[in-house]
Design a protein around this motif. Structure first.
Motif, PDB file in Angstrom:
ATOM      1  N   ASP A   1      30.297  27.948  33.062  1.00 25.93           N
ATOM      2  CA  ASP A   1      29.421  28.864  32.305  1.00 25.93           C
ATOM      3  C   ASP A   1      28.152  28.161  31.842  1.00 25.93           C
ATOM      4  O   ASP A   1      27.639  28.427  30.750  1.00 25.93           O
ATOM      5  CB  ASP A   1      30.162  29.467  31.106  1.00 25.93           C
TER       6      ASP A   1
ATOM      7  N   TYR B   1      28.035  25.278  37.089  1.00 25.98           N
ATOM      8  CA  TYR B   1      29.160  24.451  36.660  1.00 25.98           C
ATOM      9  C   TYR B   1      28.912  22.993  37.045  1.00 25.98           C
ATOM     10  O   TYR B   1      28.067  22.696  37.898  1.00 25.98           O
ATOM     11  CB  TYR B   1      30.487  24.946  37.252  1.00 25.98           C
TER      12      TYR B   1
ATOM     13  N   LYS C   1      24.055  28.772  25.348  1.00 28.33           N
ATOM     14  CA  LYS C   1      25.132  29.423  26.070  1.00 28.33           C
ATOM     15  C   LYS C   1      26.417  28.607  25.950  1.00 28.33           C
ATOM     16  O   LYS C   1      26.453  27.442  26.364  1.00 28.33           O
ATOM     17  CB  LYS C   1      24.745  29.573  27.547  1.00 28.33           C
TER      18      LYS C   1
ATOM     19  N   ARG D   1      32.391  26.466  29.021  1.00 31.68           N
ATOM     20  CA  ARG D   1      33.844  26.545  29.116  1.00 31.68           C
ATOM     21  C   ARG D   1      34.356  25.311  29.849  1.00 31.68           C
ATOM     22  O   ARG D   1      33.990  25.066  30.997  1.00 31.68           O
ATOM     23  CB  ARG D   1      34.231  27.829  29.858  1.00 31.68           C
TER      24      ARG D   1
ATOM     25  N   ASP E   1      35.055  37.003  23.052  1.00 32.52           N
ATOM     26  CA  ASP E   1      34.527  36.124  24.089  1.00 32.52           C
ATOM     27  C   ASP E   1      35.573  35.080  24.474  1.00 32.52           C
ATOM     28  O   ASP E   1      36.727  35.133  24.038  1.00 32.52           O
ATOM     29  CB  ASP E   1      33.230  35.447  23.609  1.00 32.52           C
ATOM     30  N   ASN E   2      35.163  34.115  25.296  1.00 26.09           N
ATOM     31  CA  ASN E   2      36.105  33.097  25.767  1.00 26.09           C
ATOM     32  C   ASN E   2      36.736  32.311  24.627  1.00 26.09           C
ATOM     33  O   ASN E   2      37.939  32.046  24.626  1.00 26.09           O
ATOM     34  CB  ASN E   2      35.394  32.134  26.722  1.00 26.09           C
TER      35      ASN E   2
ATOM     36  N   LYS F   1      39.628  32.784  30.319  1.00 26.74           N
ATOM     37  CA  LYS F   1      38.333  33.395  30.623  1.00 26.74           C
ATOM     38  C   LYS F   1      38.365  34.898  30.406  1.00 26.74           C
ATOM     39  O   LYS F   1      39.329  35.563  30.781  1.00 26.74           O
ATOM     40  CB  LYS F   1      37.918  33.103  32.065  1.00 26.74           C
TER      41      LYS F   1
ATOM     42  N   GLY G   1      26.403  39.978  31.696  1.00 30.96           N
ATOM     43  CA  GLY G   1      27.034  39.096  30.732  1.00 30.96           C
ATOM     44  C   GLY G   1      27.886  39.810  29.710  1.00 30.96           C
ATOM     45  O   GLY G   1      28.337  39.195  28.740  1.00 30.96           O
TER      46      GLY G   1
END
Length: 449
Positions: free
Chosen positions: A33, A70, A96, A99, A127-128, A145, A152
């Motif tokens: 992310d 990533y 942002k 993860r 959210d995550n 996730k 988004g």
């Protein structure tokens, strides 16, 4: 019958230390992310504050060199990697939240689906990090996730993979049907897409969908009724934000055989004056695919029925209007519609349509009216064609017209649109509805009047 009691919301709890490093002995972290403008230097500076970083690599597209979102960070020791996971997971970088997962070189554990669960009906605000904080109370998490769309925004469902299968089972038993942010969630085992596709046409399924429920039907009622057919791991009726039943729910069986028996026994039965629909639970994409296939099948059937009774006419005299056209064809049966085509100025185009109530009537009209002289002009009558059929026929005709025919060469008589024995080699008998200007508006062999 007692109404369903609203359960207390599932309160997010503090994250517990993950056992990923100790289990896999990994000193490598996956960082997902990522903002596309995050650089390797930026990541190195951030992750070096936790321990000794050996290398950082942001994965990029081979052609555009743009970040794929990533990266991998390799530490000197698994202890430093564990500490970085605990301190930096979901930390905002360039605004942002990232993860972080332990990078395992053997993907078999991740792909096996062991300990993997699916959570549905999530509040859009989750959210995550909130998902991780909530479910980490049940055990170390390998992957977590929330599914998001192109903008988004949360799709309302997510995935959590625990290191231990027992943790996943514990979550399914205790969390399924509970309230999370005032929304009742469904929690069940995650099924990989390959397995869903493999079983989509078979009777191998565990999760059963039931709808047309009465508003007074409760989770306990479902468990009692469906429990007769086998061991149930969960039974939940979906509710809205006010706790009111949406009149549908899900029942998950331990064995596919029991789920199939329940569907066969309970589908179409009546409870509380409501006739239930009971069937295999399907994902949204699968339902949409089935509906699309059914729509196409119905559309083709409608077109076939329409073609069987709908006739196309051309070479009509200019004096023939809708009323006169109806008079000409009414002797063959019941006319459902009748229309002479006209240009913007209201002048006849010399073509039209007549639709009968049955295919026998239409067939008789074609047999007796095609080629008949009407007002000194031979009338052309044929079954109406779809746009695709007309295009295919015209392509064949166009190709034949432009193909050289040598002296003594055989003229194909089996091609649509060609009539053996007509005047001239390759003389056409055109039928259907050709586009204006591509082919003469009158059948070949007929003179203009």
């Amino acid at each position: 019958m007692a109404t369903m009691q609203a359960q207390p919301p599932l309160v997010p709890q503090a994250a517990t230390p993950i056992g990923g490093a100790s289990q896999f002995g990994s000193a490598s972290l996956y960082v997902g992310d990522l903002d596309h403008f995050v650089t390797e230097t930026q990541l190195f500076e951030i992750f070096s504050r936790v321990g000794v970083v050996l290398s950082v690599r942001v994965c990029k597209d081979l052609i555009t060199k743009r970040s794929l979102g990533y990266a991998y960070v390799n530490y000197n020791s698994p202890q430093d990697a564990t500490r970085a996971f605990e301190l930096l997971n979901y930390t905002p970088i360039n605004g942002k939240p990232v993860r972080i997962m332990f990078s395992d070189r053997d993907p078999s554990i991740r792909k096996s689906g062991t300990g993997n669960i699916f959570i549905q009906n999530l509040d859009r605000s989750i959210d995550n990090k909130a998902l991780y904080d909530t479910f980490s109370a049940f055990g170390p998490i390998f992957f977590c996730k929330v599914a998001i769309d192109r903008n988004g925004q949360s799709k309302g469902h997510g995935f959590v993979q625990f290191e231990q299968e027992s943790s996943a089972q514990n979550v399914i038993e205790k969390v399924n049907g509970m309230l999370l942010c005032d929304k009742q969630v469904y929690v069940g085992p995650f099924i990989r897409s390959q397995e869903r596709e493999k079983d989509s046409g078979s009777s191998r399924f565990n999760n059963v969908f039931v709808k047309n429920l009465s508003e007074i039907t409760t989770d306990k009622d479902l468990r009692k009724i469906f429990g007769v057919h086998g061991i149930i791991s969960s039974a939940v009726i979906m509710t809205d934000a006010d706790g009111k039943s949406k009149c549908f729910g899900f029942v998950n069986f331990d064995r596919p055989e029991d789920a199939a028996k329940a569907v066969e026994a309970l589908n179409g039965t009546t409870f509380n004056d409501q006739e239930w629909y009971v069937g295999r639970a399907q994902r949204k994409l699968e339902r949409e695919a089935e509906l699309k296939a059914k729509f196409e099948q119905d559309r083709k059937a409608r077109l076939e029925r329409c073609q069987a009774v709908n006739l196309y006419l051309k070479n009509l005299d200019d004096a023939i209007d809708d009323e006169k056209l109806r008079d000409l064809f009414s002797e063959f049966g019941t006319i459902t519609s009748c229309k002479v085509m006209k240009d913007p100025q209201g002048q006849s185009k010399g073509s039209g349509f007549v639709a009968f109530s049955s295919s026998d009537e239409a067939t008789r009209a074609v047999s007796e009216m095609n080629g008949k002289m009407i007002a000194s002009k031979p009338l052309y009558v044929a079954p109406a064609q779809t746009k695709e059929e007309r295009r295919a026929r015209l392509q064949v005709q166009f190709a034949q017209l432009h193909s050289p025919v040598g002296v003594g060469a055989a003229v194909p008589t089996s091609l649509p649109g060609f009539h053996a024995g007509a005047p001239g080699i390759g003389q056409q008998v055109i039928y259907g509805q050709p586009p204006h200007g591509l082919i003469p508006s009158q059948p070949a062999g007929y003179g203009h009047h």
